[in-house]
Design a protein around this motif. Structure first.
Motif, PDB file in Angstrom:
ATOM      1  N   PRO A 104       0.818  -1.228   0.000  1.00 42.44           N
ATOM      2  CA  PRO A 104       0.000   0.000   0.000  1.00 42.44           C
ATOM      3  C   PRO A 104       0.842   1.263   0.000  1.00 42.44           C
ATOM      4  O   PRO A 104       0.456   2.267  -0.623  1.00 42.44           O
ATOM      5  CB  PRO A 104      -0.822  -0.136   1.285  1.00 42.44           C
ATOM      6  N   GLN A 105       1.984   1.235   0.677  1.00 44.89           N
ATOM      7  CA  GLN A 105       2.834   2.426   0.722  1.00 44.89           C
ATOM      8  C   GLN A 105       3.414   2.741  -0.651  1.00 44.89           C
ATOM      9  O   GLN A 105       3.452   3.902  -1.080  1.00 44.89           O
ATOM     10  CB  GLN A 105       3.970   2.230   1.734  1.00 44.89           C
ATOM     11  N   VAL A 106       3.857   1.693  -1.372  1.00 47.26           N
ATOM     12  CA  VAL A 106       4.401   1.894  -2.718  1.00 47.26           C
ATOM     13  C   VAL A 106       3.299   2.336  -3.677  1.00 47.26           C
ATOM     14  O   VAL A 106       3.508   3.220  -4.518  1.00 47.26           O
ATOM     15  CB  VAL A 106       5.074   0.605  -3.222  1.00 47.26           C
ATOM     16  N   GLN A 107       2.118   1.746  -3.553  1.00 46.47           N
ATOM     17  CA  GLN A 107       0.997   2.153  -4.390  1.00 46.47           C
ATOM     18  C   GLN A 107       0.672   3.627  -4.180  1.00 46.47           C
ATOM     19  O   GLN A 107       0.424   4.356  -5.145  1.00 46.47           O
ATOM     20  CB  GLN A 107      -0.232   1.306  -4.078  1.00 46.47           C
ATOM     21  N   ALA A 108       0.665   4.058  -2.928  1.00 47.37           N
ATOM     22  CA  ALA A 108       0.364   5.456  -2.634  1.00 47.37           C
ATOM     23  C   ALA A 108       1.410   6.378  -3.247  1.00 47.37           C
ATOM     24  O   ALA A 108       1.081   7.382  -3.890  1.00 47.37           O
ATOM     25  CB  ALA A 108       0.282   5.677  -1.124  1.00 47.37           C
TER      26      ALA A 108
END
Length: 247
Positions: free
Chosen positions: A163-167
């Protein structure tokens, strides 16, 4: 076997809101996007995404105004060409020509609206769907490869990344479209001054309307700047709140 539970899980994944990103992430992704737009080397590569949105804008406007879309070509020098048939003048042709230079910024604005609601997964999947839809319009090998690579990257991030990379990916991409939509307008102005683009969108619009090409260059710039301002407010709402402002 079809499963309503699986469909419900997918629906929740797409439309549920992710946690608010750290304010530092919003700021850093804006800085990264600005650096890519400002630097000559990275811009020459990343500009392909702006060209895809530009030609996609022409194609969508052509279809929506009833013109017959013959296809889209994307070139390795980051230029592109959208071919459509219909009346050579009138509102349909004007809107088709007008859509190109404003499309990247308007796509960025739509992305900012989704990210303002923290719909990161939905944004990435919508991007994949739009790229696949445009793929059927492409009429040259480089264009197909360009869309497959771009769509593959977005799909891989949406499916495998944390989720952090997607954000970080989503915010950087949206900032890039908002900022990157402005630079081609200045490039257009500079190239027209040098006599290198006698058949630009702005010049064709001048031939179809009472307004000169410079007026249309100004329209492109005003629309894209407005999209940047509104998009930045949507993306940086939390930063403004932390600074004691209200949006």
């Amino acid at each position: 076997m079809f499963s309503f539970d699986g469909l419900g899980t997918l629906w929740d994944k797409l439309f549920s809101a992710q946690p608010d990103p750290p304010a530092l992430l919003v700021l850093l992704t804006a800085v990264v996007a600005l650096a890519v737009v400002a630097a000559r080397g990275p811009w020459r590569i990343a500009r392909n995404a702006v060209t895809i949105a530009h030609e996609g804008g022409h194609a969508l406007a052509a279809v929506l105004t009833g013109r017959r879309l013959h296809g889209v070509r994307l070139h390795s020098d980051t230029s592109g060409l959208t071919l459509s048939a219909g009346r050579p003048s009138g509102p349909g042709m004007i809107l088709t020509l007008l859509a190109g230079y404003v499309a990247p910024s308007l796509v960025g604005l739509a992305g900012a609206w989704l990210l303002g609601g923290n719909r990161i997964t939905l944004l990435l999947w919508v991007a994949v769907v739009l790229l696949l839809a445009m793929l059927v319009m492409i009429r040259n090998v480089y264009g197909v490869l360009s869309l497959l690579v771009t769509g593959g990257v977005v799909l891989a991030v949406s499916w495998y990344a944390t989720p952090q990379v997607q954000a970080a990916f989503a915010w950087t991409g949206v900032w890039f479209l908002l900022l990157g939509g402005i630079r081609p307008v200045f490039e257009l102005r500079r190239q027209r001054n040098r006599g290198r683009m006698p058949a630009s969108d702005a010049d064709q619009l001048a031939g179809l309307t009472p307004f000169p090409a410079l007026f249309w260059v100004g329209v492109f710039l005003v629309v894209n700047l407005a999209a940047l301002v509104v998009g930045a407010l949507l993306l940086a709402g939390d930063l403004l709140t932390e600074a004691g402002l209200r949006f």
